[in-house]
Motif scaffolding. Structure first.
Motif, PDB file in Angstrom:
ATOM      1  N   LEU A   1      89.720  75.282  38.079  1.00 30.57           N
ATOM      2  CA  LEU A   1      90.593  75.217  39.256  1.00 30.57           C
ATOM      3  C   LEU A   1      90.115  74.193  40.274  1.00 30.57           C
ATOM      4  N   GLY A   2      88.969  73.599  40.038  1.00 26.94           N
ATOM      5  CA  GLY A   2      88.456  72.557  40.927  1.00 26.94           C
ATOM      6  C   GLY A   2      87.556  73.078  42.029  1.00 26.94           C
ATOM      7  N   ILE A   3      87.144  74.304  41.958  1.00 32.82           N
ATOM      8  CA  ILE A   3      86.252  74.870  42.963  1.00 32.82           C
ATOM      9  C   ILE A   3      84.835  74.393  42.663  1.00 32.82           C
ATOM     10  N   PRO A   4      84.162  73.770  43.633  1.00 33.60           N
ATOM     11  CA  PRO A   4      82.807  73.264  43.363  1.00 33.60           C
ATOM     12  C   PRO A   4      81.825  74.413  43.127  1.00 33.60           C
ATOM     13  N   LEU A   5      81.148  74.358  42.002  1.00 35.97           N
ATOM     14  CA  LEU A   5      80.193  75.386  41.613  1.00 35.97           C
ATOM     15  C   LEU A   5      78.842  74.744  41.347  1.00 35.97           C
ATOM     16  N   PRO A   6      77.760  75.497  41.481  1.00 39.74           N
ATOM     17  CA  PRO A   6      76.446  74.933  41.175  1.00 39.74           C
ATOM     18  C   PRO A   6      76.302  74.655  39.677  1.00 39.74           C
TER      19      PRO A   6
ATOM     20  N   GLY B   1      81.889  87.123  33.046  1.00 37.61           N
ATOM     21  CA  GLY B   1      81.276  86.204  33.998  1.00 37.61           C
ATOM     22  C   GLY B   1      81.396  84.751  33.581  1.00 37.61           C
ATOM     23  N   VAL B   2      81.151  84.479  32.312  1.00 39.17           N
ATOM     24  CA  VAL B   2      81.277  83.104  31.811  1.00 39.17           C
ATOM     25  C   VAL B   2      82.723  82.635  31.892  1.00 39.17           C
ATOM     26  N   LEU B   3      83.664  83.493  31.530  1.00 40.77           N
ATOM     27  CA  LEU B   3      85.076  83.127  31.624  1.00 40.77           C
ATOM     28  C   LEU B   3      85.483  82.892  33.076  1.00 40.77           C
ATOM     29  N   GLY B   4      85.023  83.734  33.989  1.00 42.75           N
ATOM     30  CA  GLY B   4      85.330  83.549  35.404  1.00 42.75           C
ATOM     31  C   GLY B   4      84.739  82.265  35.952  1.00 42.75           C
ATOM     32  N   TYR B   5      83.505  81.953  35.577  1.00 46.12           N
ATOM     33  CA  TYR B   5      82.860  80.716  36.014  1.00 46.12           C
ATOM     34  C   TYR B   5      83.624  79.504  35.491  1.00 46.12           C
ATOM     35  N   SER B   6      84.045  79.568  34.244  1.00 44.45           N
ATOM     36  CA  SER B   6      84.815  78.469  33.661  1.00 44.45           C
ATOM     37  C   SER B   6      86.174  78.327  34.333  1.00 44.45           C
ATOM     38  N   ALA B   7      86.822  79.441  34.621  1.00 44.77           N
ATOM     39  CA  ALA B   7      88.139  79.394  35.263  1.00 44.77           C
ATOM     40  C   ALA B   7      88.031  78.821  36.668  1.00 44.77           C
ATOM     41  N   LEU B   8      87.007  79.207  37.416  1.00 42.71           N
ATOM     42  CA  LEU B   8      86.834  78.653  38.763  1.00 42.71           C
ATOM     43  C   LEU B   8      86.549  77.158  38.701  1.00 42.71           C
TER      44      LEU B   8
END
Length: 74
Positions: free
Chosen positions: A58-63, A48-55
């Protein structure tokens, strides 16, 4: 090339059989169940942490997950 195809087929076959084998191991004793559950939680958290970091990379806006550098404590 034939060795590579055999490897992929074996890998997929073993991945399909893995949940059944994992269930047999986890149900042998209560300690085994706790160890398997703890390992699963660690793996899911790290993925999950790796996926959040990868997103985020990639420039996807995350909270934001906490206070950022602009948030001041008064």
């Amino acid at each position: 090339m034939n060795v590579f195809v055999d490897f992929i087929v074996r890998l997929l076959t073993d991945a399909i059989q893995m949940p059944g084998l994992l269930g047999e191991v986890a149900l042998r004793s209560p300690l085994s169940a706790v160890i398997v559950a703890t390992g699963t939680v660690f793996i899911l958290l790290s993925v999950g942490v790796l996926g959040y970091s990868a997103l985020g990379a990639l420039g996807i806006p995350l909270p934001n997950l906490g206070r950022g550098p602009g948030d001041r404590i008064e």
